[in-house]
Scaffold this active site. Sequence first.
Site, short mmCIF file in Angstrom:
data_model
loop_
_atom_site.label_atom_id
_atom_site.label_comp_id
_atom_site.label_asym_id
_atom_site.label_seq_id
_atom_site.Cartn_x
_atom_site.Cartn_y
_atom_site.Cartn_z
N LYS A 1 126.28 -0.48 -14.01
CA LYS A 1 124.85 -0.47 -14.33
C LYS A 1 124.38 -1.91 -14.44
CE LYS A 1 122.06 2.41 -17.39
NZ LYS A 1 122.06 3.06 -18.69
C1 E4P Z 1 119.35 5.26 -19.09
O1 E4P Z 1 120.35 5.08 -18.44
C2 E4P Z 1 119.18 4.78 -20.47
O2 E4P Z 1 120.44 4.80 -21.10
C3 E4P Z 1 118.29 5.63 -21.33
O3 E4P Z 1 117.77 6.74 -20.65
C4 E4P Z 1 117.33 4.86 -22.17
O4 E4P Z 1 116.56 5.75 -22.91
P1 E4P Z 1 115.75 5.33 -24.21
O5 E4P Z 1 114.43 4.81 -23.79
O6 E4P Z 1 115.61 6.62 -24.98
O7 E4P Z 1 116.57 4.29 -24.94
#
Ligand code: E4P
Length: 217
Positions: free
Chosen positions: A83
């Site tokens: 990522k």
């Molecule tokens: C995606 O890969 C992220 O981990 C996640 O969806 C972030 O979400 P949040 O805005 O609830 O922190």
Amino acid sequence: MKFFIDSADIDEIKKANGMGLVDGVTTNPTLIKKAGRDHQQTIEEISSIIDGPISVETLGQTCDEMLAEADTYLTWGDNIVIKIVMTPEGMKAVKELKKRNVKTNVTLVFSPLQALIAAKAGATYISPFLGRLDDIGHDGLTIIDQIRTIFDNYAYDTQILAASIRHPMHILSAAQIGADVATIPASTLLRLFDHPLTANGIDSFLSDAKQWLHAKA
Ligand code: E4P
């Protein structure tokens, strides 16, 4: 539509996986902090439970730092996706990882043009953050719709991974638009089962069944 679990909590992941609904997992530094365990051990354990892709986020700011982290993460399981944040250095790393046949997930995507850049760099997934856009008064779903059109126009095979999901309607709308994946908090996944008419129907069928079971006895 594929369902990923947005979590680093092993119990949550096991429970969701037990329902046969988990196609993959996404993690981020905040989720790892919340889980409160060693990063490597956590990812290795998730990777041993889930067959599908597990996104692990790099922390470095330069392409070289990201590539070095990717080398380490790839030893933690055979289903690791790297990522990478949406920055120029990040896109250099995505391009290089694509050459090495390593899967990537470009995170913190908030505009269709960022998604286009990531697709051009060769990302496997791009993660538009619906909830965080909604939080600041934008419409996260419109961005997903625009990205779907752009990717279809040019036949990019980069998958749209709807992220920062806050409630079931996000999943419904993302599915209607044609997002390839939704990464979902475990609590939201459970809410997909709920409908008051289902609960009422179960209650009334059980109470009727009790009457004829009694009559038979
Ligand atoms: C995606 O890969 C992220 O981990 C996640 O969806 C972030 O979400 P949040 O805005 O609830 O922190």
